[in-house]
Design a protein around this motif. Structure first.
Motif, short mmCIF file in Angstrom:
data_model
loop_
_atom_site.label_atom_id
_atom_site.label_comp_id
_atom_site.label_asym_id
_atom_site.label_seq_id
_atom_site.Cartn_x
_atom_site.Cartn_y
_atom_site.Cartn_z
N SER A 1 47.16 -29.82 3.64
CA SER A 1 46.69 -29.68 5.03
C SER A 1 45.21 -29.99 5.18
O SER A 1 44.74 -30.24 6.29
N ARG A 2 44.47 -30.03 4.07
CA ARG A 2 43.04 -30.31 4.17
C ARG A 2 42.71 -31.77 3.88
O ARG A 2 42.09 -32.46 4.68
N VAL B 1 50.60 -26.07 3.52
CA VAL B 1 50.41 -26.14 2.07
C VAL B 1 49.07 -26.76 1.74
O VAL B 1 48.54 -27.58 2.49
N TRP B 2 48.53 -26.36 0.56
CA TRP B 2 47.19 -26.77 0.17
C TRP B 2 47.14 -26.98 -1.34
O TRP B 2 47.84 -26.31 -2.10
N HIS B 3 46.29 -27.91 -1.72
CA HIS B 3 45.92 -27.91 -3.13
C HIS B 3 45.10 -26.64 -3.40
O HIS B 3 44.39 -26.15 -2.51
N GLN B 4 45.18 -26.13 -4.61
CA GLN B 4 44.37 -24.94 -4.91
C GLN B 4 42.89 -25.21 -4.69
O GLN B 4 42.15 -24.36 -4.21
N GLY B 5 42.42 -26.38 -5.03
CA GLY B 5 41.01 -26.71 -4.85
C GLY B 5 40.63 -26.96 -3.41
O GLY B 5 39.44 -26.97 -3.07
N CYS B 6 41.65 -27.20 -2.55
CA CYS B 6 41.37 -27.44 -1.14
C CYS B 6 41.44 -26.16 -0.29
O CYS B 6 40.93 -26.12 0.83
N PRO C 1 54.16 -33.39 -9.43
CA PRO C 1 55.44 -32.67 -9.56
C PRO C 1 55.29 -31.22 -10.01
O PRO C 1 56.02 -30.34 -9.53
N HIS C 2 54.39 -30.93 -10.94
CA HIS C 2 54.28 -29.55 -11.46
C HIS C 2 52.99 -28.86 -10.99
O HIS C 2 52.57 -27.86 -11.57
N GLU C 3 52.35 -29.39 -9.97
CA GLU C 3 51.09 -28.80 -9.48
C GLU C 3 51.38 -27.54 -8.67
O GLU C 3 52.37 -27.46 -7.92
N LYS C 4 50.48 -26.51 -8.82
CA LYS C 4 50.60 -25.28 -8.04
C LYS C 4 50.19 -25.56 -6.59
O LYS C 4 49.20 -26.24 -6.33
N VAL C 5 50.97 -25.01 -5.69
CA VAL C 5 50.76 -25.24 -4.26
C VAL C 5 50.46 -23.91 -3.58
O VAL C 5 51.10 -22.89 -3.87
N VAL C 6 49.44 -23.91 -2.70
CA VAL C 6 49.13 -22.72 -1.90
C VAL C 6 49.80 -22.86 -0.56
O VAL C 6 49.63 -23.85 0.15
N ASN C 7 50.61 -21.85 -0.20
CA ASN C 7 51.36 -21.87 1.06
C ASN C 7 50.80 -20.76 1.95
O ASN C 7 50.80 -19.59 1.59
N SER C 8 50.31 -21.13 3.13
CA SER C 8 49.76 -20.14 4.06
C SER C 8 50.24 -20.44 5.46
O SER C 8 49.89 -21.48 6.03
N HIS C 9 51.07 -19.55 5.98
CA HIS C 9 51.60 -19.69 7.34
C HIS C 9 52.27 -21.03 7.56
O HIS C 9 52.06 -21.69 8.60
N GLY C 10 53.07 -21.47 6.61
CA GLY C 10 53.82 -22.70 6.75
C GLY C 10 53.05 -23.95 6.40
O GLY C 10 53.60 -25.05 6.43
#
Length: 326
Positions: free
Chosen positions: A9-10, A28-33, A17-26
């Motif tokens: 979203s940023r 998604v973000w890279h952890q660094g973003c 494929p195996h990257e951790k994803v941050v999900n906030s209120h529908g």
């Protein structure tokens, strides 16, 4: 939705494929973003504040958007009271006289102070020399009835003994109010100073009764507290001020002269304190002395003075009143 079809979203980029994803209120973000829009740092413990679609850490959100309290200067989270050209926590916005919270009861600005309605009425009454009734909060036009330290309209009370409506002449006894007639039947003395009943130790003097703390010296206003007092023209004085006003204090020690009084140079002295001002030799009623700078000088010290000064002092001695012992 698979990772391959999602976009950050940023930055708008996709995810590995195996990257951790941050999900906030529908979204998604890279952890660094997924960072504060102001300082670009990760959110401590994942806590963030959102404003107009952008996310902020708590510190930056407070600095950018949260108001500061006009009293405690802390950031205000939640309900904000806007008054007096400032922002306040609800519990910090209080009457400047009685400290009652004003957030839910309204207030009045008086001399640039926020006051509750009762305190504002007291200030207005004091300005015209009046009291505010502690019960009905109206101005007392006549003399108030003082009960437990507070002013009241007398008609709010009835006599504890006979039930008659009270006047300003009512008397308070052990947290109860009595009309003057019922009070007089109780035989309780009235203090000659404060006009209040005396329920404990009574001092009887000058033809009146007094609270111990109210029987004071007419000069220094200190209570006698059981010590000796002296009466003069209907007033009471402590020993020091009685003798200062009507008796004799020694010129040297400034104490009351209890025995013989040595009078010289329009002053009073203890017999043992009358001495030469230069050599401190004690002098008696038979000692010849001269006056120098309003103090006594013995003959031996006088002989050491220059000739012109001796002539002047001798002339003063011959014309000055002699010493006496009373």
């Amino acid at each position: 939705m698979s990772v391959s079809t999602m976009f950050c979203s940023r930055c708008g980029d996709g995810f590995e494929p195996h990257e951790k994803v941050v999900n906030s209120h529908g979204e998604v973000w890279h952890q660094g973003c997924f960072v504060c829009a102001q300082c670009f740092r990760p959110f401590p413990e994942g806590i963030f504040y959102e404003f107009e679609g952008r996310k902020y850490c708590e510190h930056d959100f407070h600095i950018l958007f949260a108001p500061s309290c006009g009293k405690c200067k802390e950031f205000i989270i939640g309900r904000v009271i806007k008054a007096m050209n400032n922002n306040w926590h609800p519990n910090c916005f209080r009457c400047e006289m009685c400290q009652v919270p004003l957030a839910d009861q309204g207030f009045i600005i008086n001399a640039k102070r926020a006051l509750c309605h009762d305190c504002n009425a007291k200030v207005k009454a004091a300005a015209i020399g009046k009291y505010i009734c502690h019960k009905c909060h109206a101005i007392i036009d006549d003399t108030p009835l003082k009960f437990r330290g507070e002013p009241y309209h007398p008609y709010h009370f009835n006599c504890t003994a006979c039930g008659i409506e009270l006047t300003v002449e009512a008397r308070e006894v052990k947290d109860e109010l009595y009309c003057l007639r019922c009070h007089d039947k109780m035989g309780i003395p009235i203090c000659g100073a404060c006009r209040r009943p005396i329920e404990e130790r009574v001092v009887t003097a000058l033809g009146k009764h007094w609270h111990v703390e109210h029987f004071v010296c007419a000069k220094c206003e200190k209570p006698f507290l059981g010590h000796r007092h002296y009466e003069k023209k209907g007033l009471a004085y402590c020993e020091t001020h009685y003798h200062q006003l009507f008796g004799n204090l020694c010129f040297v020690c400034n104490n009351v002269i209890a025995g013989d009084v040595f009078s010289a140079l329009n002053k009073a002295w203890c017999v043992n304190h009358f001495a030469c001002a230069i050599c401190d030799t004690k002098m008696s009623q038979k000692t010849k002395f001269f006056e120098f700078d309003l103090k006594p000088v013995c003959k031996r010290c006088y002989e050491k003075f220059p000739g012109e000064l001796k002539k002047r002092l001798k002339k003063q001695y011959e014309s000055s009143p002699r010493k006496t012992v009373i």
